[in-house]
Design a protein around this motif. Structure first.
Motif, mmCIF file in Angstrom:
data_model
loop_
_atom_site.group_PDB
_atom_site.id
_atom_site.type_symbol
_atom_site.label_atom_id
_atom_site.label_comp_id
_atom_site.label_asym_id
_atom_site.label_seq_id
_atom_site.Cartn_x
_atom_site.Cartn_y
_atom_site.Cartn_z
ATOM 1 N N ALA A 124 0.834 -1.206 0.000
ATOM 2 C CA ALA A 124 0.000 0.000 0.000
ATOM 3 C C ALA A 124 0.868 1.255 0.000
ATOM 4 C CB ALA A 124 -0.923 -0.003 1.221
ATOM 5 N N LEU A 125 1.958 1.224 0.757
ATOM 6 C CA LEU A 125 2.889 2.354 0.795
ATOM 7 C C LEU A 125 3.540 2.563 -0.567
ATOM 8 C CD1 LEU A 125 4.427 4.425 2.652
ATOM 9 C CD2 LEU A 125 6.193 2.668 2.873
ATOM 10 N N GLU A 126 3.940 1.473 -1.197
ATOM 11 C CA GLU A 126 4.572 1.548 -2.523
ATOM 12 C C GLU A 126 3.617 2.176 -3.537
ATOM 13 O OE1 GLU A 126 7.701 -1.385 -4.017
ATOM 14 O OE2 GLU A 126 5.891 -2.132 -4.979
ATOM 15 N N HIS A 127 2.364 1.782 -3.487
ATOM 16 C CA HIS A 127 1.373 2.323 -4.417
ATOM 17 C C HIS A 127 1.093 3.802 -4.155
ATOM 18 C CE1 HIS A 127 -0.483 -1.779 -5.781
ATOM 19 N NE2 HIS A 127 0.733 -1.586 -6.206
ATOM 20 N N ARG A 128 1.051 4.176 -2.884
ATOM 21 C CA ARG A 128 0.762 5.588 -2.583
ATOM 22 C C ARG A 128 1.940 6.500 -2.913
ATOM 23 N NH1 ARG A 128 -2.875 5.850 2.964
ATOM 24 N NH2 ARG A 128 -4.008 3.907 2.604
ATOM 25 N N MET A 129 3.165 5.982 -2.703
ATOM 26 C CA MET A 129 4.348 6.796 -2.993
ATOM 27 C C MET A 129 4.685 6.813 -4.478
ATOM 28 S SD MET A 129 6.889 5.996 0.244
ATOM 29 C CE MET A 129 7.991 7.362 -0.158
ATOM 30 N N GLY A 130 4.208 5.782 -5.209
ATOM 31 C CA GLY A 130 4.476 5.719 -6.644
ATOM 32 C C GLY A 130 5.926 5.412 -6.970
ATOM 33 N N ARG A 131 6.592 4.665 -6.084
ATOM 34 C CA ARG A 131 7.988 4.268 -6.335
ATOM 35 C C ARG A 131 8.289 2.954 -5.609
ATOM 36 N NH1 ARG A 131 12.361 7.055 -2.570
ATOM 37 N NH2 ARG A 131 13.358 5.218 -3.452
ATOM 38 N N VAL A 132 9.401 2.308 -5.977
ATOM 39 C CA VAL A 132 9.782 1.024 -5.388
ATOM 40 C C VAL A 132 10.238 1.233 -3.943
ATOM 41 C CG1 VAL A 132 11.369 -0.938 -5.549
ATOM 42 C CG2 VAL A 132 10.502 0.138 -7.638
ATOM 43 N N VAL A 133 9.602 0.539 -2.990
ATOM 44 C CA VAL A 133 10.029 0.623 -1.584
ATOM 45 C C VAL A 133 10.103 -0.755 -0.911
ATOM 46 C CG1 VAL A 133 9.119 2.954 -1.230
ATOM 47 C CG2 VAL A 133 7.682 0.988 -0.683
ATOM 48 N N LEU A 134 9.579 -1.778 -1.563
ATOM 49 C CA LEU A 134 9.547 -3.098 -0.924
ATOM 50 C C LEU A 134 10.931 -3.672 -0.620
ATOM 51 C CD1 LEU A 134 6.343 -4.553 -2.431
ATOM 52 C CD2 LEU A 134 7.113 -5.133 -0.150
ATOM 53 N N PRO A 135 11.930 -3.532 -1.513
ATOM 54 C CA PRO A 135 13.251 -4.064 -1.155
ATOM 55 C C PRO A 135 13.800 -3.469 0.139
ATOM 56 C CG PRO A 135 13.167 -3.678 -3.510
ATOM 57 C CD PRO A 135 11.902 -3.098 -2.928
ATOM 58 N N SER A 136 13.649 -2.166 0.346
ATOM 59 C CA SER A 136 14.177 -1.574 1.583
ATOM 60 C C SER A 136 13.343 -1.977 2.802
ATOM 61 C CB SER A 136 14.268 -0.049 1.470
ATOM 62 O OG SER A 136 13.017 0.525 1.190
ATOM 63 N N CYS A 137 12.044 -2.193 2.621
ATOM 64 C CA CYS A 137 11.229 -2.708 3.731
ATOM 65 C C CYS A 137 11.712 -4.102 4.140
ATOM 66 C CB CYS A 137 9.752 -2.770 3.330
ATOM 67 S SG CYS A 137 8.923 -1.168 3.271
ATOM 68 N N HIS A 138 11.950 -4.953 3.147
ATOM 69 C CA HIS A 138 12.484 -6.281 3.443
ATOM 70 C C HIS A 138 13.911 -6.179 3.973
ATOM 71 C CE1 HIS A 138 9.490 -9.260 1.623
ATOM 72 N NE2 HIS A 138 8.907 -8.073 1.540
ATOM 73 N N GLY A 139 14.617 -5.107 3.566
ATOM 74 C CA GLY A 139 15.944 -4.858 4.113
ATOM 75 C C GLY A 139 15.889 -4.595 5.603
ATOM 76 N N ALA A 140 14.812 -3.958 6.060
ATOM 77 C CA ALA A 140 14.629 -3.727 7.498
ATOM 78 C C ALA A 140 14.456 -5.061 8.228
ATOM 79 C CB ALA A 140 13.421 -2.823 7.739
ATOM 80 N N TRP A 141 13.727 -6.007 7.605
ATOM 81 C CA TRP A 141 13.595 -7.360 8.176
ATOM 82 C C TRP A 141 14.981 -7.979 8.344
ATOM 83 C CZ3 TRP A 141 15.048 -12.321 7.754
ATOM 84 C CH2 TRP A 141 14.261 -13.324 8.354
ATOM 85 N N THR A 142 15.794 -7.843 7.305
ATOM 86 C CA THR A 142 17.129 -8.430 7.333
ATOM 87 C C THR A 142 18.010 -7.759 8.378
ATOM 88 O OG1 THR A 142 16.867 -8.798 4.958
ATOM 89 C CG2 THR A 142 19.055 -9.129 5.871
ATOM 90 N N LEU A 143 17.901 -6.433 8.491
ATOM 91 C CA LEU A 143 18.651 -5.716 9.520
ATOM 92 C C LEU A 143 18.264 -6.236 10.903
ATOM 93 C CD1 LEU A 143 20.549 -3.450 10.443
ATOM 94 C CD2 LEU A 143 18.603 -1.868 10.312
ATOM 95 N N GLY A 144 16.971 -6.475 11.102
ATOM 96 C CA GLY A 144 16.517 -7.068 12.362
ATOM 97 C C GLY A 144 17.135 -8.436 12.574
ATOM 98 N N GLY A 145 17.224 -9.209 11.486
ATOM 99 C CA GLY A 145 17.847 -10.527 11.567
ATOM 100 C C GLY A 145 19.321 -10.439 11.946
ATOM 101 N N VAL A 146 20.010 -9.460 11.371
ATOM 102 C CA VAL A 146 21.431 -9.249 11.701
ATOM 103 C C VAL A 146 21.576 -8.948 13.193
ATOM 104 C CG1 VAL A 146 23.409 -7.703 11.389
ATOM 105 C CG2 VAL A 146 22.109 -8.478 9.394
ATOM 106 N N ILE A 147 20.708 -8.057 13.695
ATOM 107 C CA ILE A 147 20.740 -7.713 15.122
ATOM 108 C C ILE A 147 20.462 -8.971 15.962
ATOM 109 C CG2 ILE A 147 19.659 -6.360 16.960
ATOM 110 C CD1 ILE A 147 19.024 -4.237 14.752
#
Length: 398
Positions: A124-147
């Motif tokens: 929904a955020l990607e559609h409202r912003m009109g740009r690619v944001v999913l990779p960085s959102c999943h990047g936050a998941w990965t950052l959490g995994g690193v922690i």
């Protein structure tokens, strides 16, 4: 439509939900050798418990599909985070194996709810912003995994009960300001179960879903069995077995955090094919590794190769589901599709966690041949990701 000024706060909140989900999940998987020892579980018994968790995560995703259209994905996401928090406390402090299994079962349901609704929010955020944001959102998941992996390395000597403190994080994330539904969707939400199926190109979405299956097979094999692989096959120092997961996550996270720009510059299809080639080489290194440091190098390279498959899968599926629809109908339809699409996640997790363990019951070198063979399919499946390249165009007017 909510003001654009609301979007940065919502983006931070969504990223926080992904980060907490990754941190809790990896905190648990990197402690699997310790869990095995605590409850005296063999490889097959551990595979059975993981199978239960994966199946119940699928149930959680279906629950999210039913509830999100009526309650709003933000509300259901908060509920899922509370389930995760409570279940972590139960499974860590369990006085018996039966209570541990019950806690893990509840965690599986919460995991599925948060996975589905977190991706609904990101789409929904990607559609409202009109740009690619999913990779960085999943990047936050990965950052959490690193922690989470770093915490495991740093707390190998702490009492087992102290790990229950991890539950504080999903509790805090449950009060974040998530993205509210577009005005107008509520009026159409009751029609979602029927309208979502009628106009959705499921054949095209299934092709993208197969790539998601391949990714989660590889990802879950690395996250779940990587530490056990280093421990069993190479007899790596016990305090360092989390290194199977940590460099993999760091590599995945770095590529994902620049994944938004990479996708816009290179294109989803080309990016996936290059990644598939890197992943294939990486898995050959893992399977043929003569020592644990070489295996760790293979896992690190693997993270670079498969990093953007999952976020671009959700982008492509949402783009296919949301075409030719007004914003209100599109969000309703996309929410329903994302929850169902998320089931591919658990098929892959099932293959990665359970098949790798079962096939590798004699030797995990053989077990890691499962993702090695499957990753070849990404070369062919990449062509189904063309809609992800058009996400900005699809989002126009959102």
């Amino acid at each position: 439509m909510h003001a654009m000024t609301d979007l940065p706060r919502a983006r931070l909140a969504i990223a926080a939900a992904f980060l907490v989900q990754g941190l809790v999940f990896i905190s648990l998987t990197t402690r699997l050798p310790r869990i095995q020892e605590r409850w005296d579980l063999g490889e097959l018994a551990l595979s059975g418990v993981l199978l239960m968790m994966v199946l119940l995560a699928g149930v959680g995703s279906l629950v999210a599909e039913r509830l999100a259209p009526r309650l709003d994905s933000a509300v259901v996401l908060r509920a899922g985070l509370l389930v995760v928090a409570g279940s972590v406390v139960v499974l860590v402090l369990a006085p018996s194996l039966a209570v541990f299994v019950l806690g893990l079962a509840a965690y599986g349901v919460g995991l599925g709810i948060v996975d589905a609704t977190g991706n609904m929010q990101a789409v929904a955020l990607e559609h409202r912003m009109g740009r690619v944001v999913l990779p960085s959102c999943h990047g936050a998941w990965t950052l959490g995994g690193v922690i989470g992996a770093v915490l495991t390395l740093a707390t190998t000597d702490v009492p087992w009960s102290a790990i229950a403190l991890v539950a504080v994080l999903p509790l805090l994330a449950s009060v974040a300001p998530y993205l509210p539904r577009d005005h107008g969707v509520a009026a159409t939400s009751t029609a979602i179960p029927t309208s979502a199926d009628g106009d959705v190109p499921w054949r095209a979405i299934v092709m993208v879903g197969l790539a998601l299956v391949v990714f989660y097979t590889v990802d879950t094999a690395a996250a779940t069995w990587g530490p056990v692989y280093l421990d069993d096959v190479f007899d790596a120092p016990e305090g360092l077995v989390a290194l199977a997961t940590l460099p993999y996550l760091v590599a995945t996270g770095l590529v994902r955090l620049v994944g938004d720009r990479l996708t816009e510059r290179v294109g989803a299809v080309r990016l996936l094919r290059v990644g598939a080639a890197i992943a294939l080489v990486a898995l050959v290194v893992v399977v043929a590794a003569p020592s644990w440091p070489v295996a760790v190098l293979g896992f690190t390279l693997l993270g670079c190769g498969v990093a953007v498959v999952a976020p671009l899968s959700f982008s492509a599926a949402a783009a296919l589901a949301g075409r030719d629809a007004d914003p209100a109908t599109r969000q309703a339809r996309v929410d329903a599709v994302v929850a169902r699409f998320n089931q591919f996640n658990y098929v892959g997790a099932l293959l990665g966690a359970v098949m790798t363990g079962v096939v590798g019951a004699g030797s995990l070198r053989v077990g890691f041949a499962v993702p090695l063979v499957l990753v070849v399919a990404l070369f062919w499946l990449a062509r189904a990701f063309a809609p992800a390249d058009d996400v900005v165009d699809v989002s126009a007017g959102a």
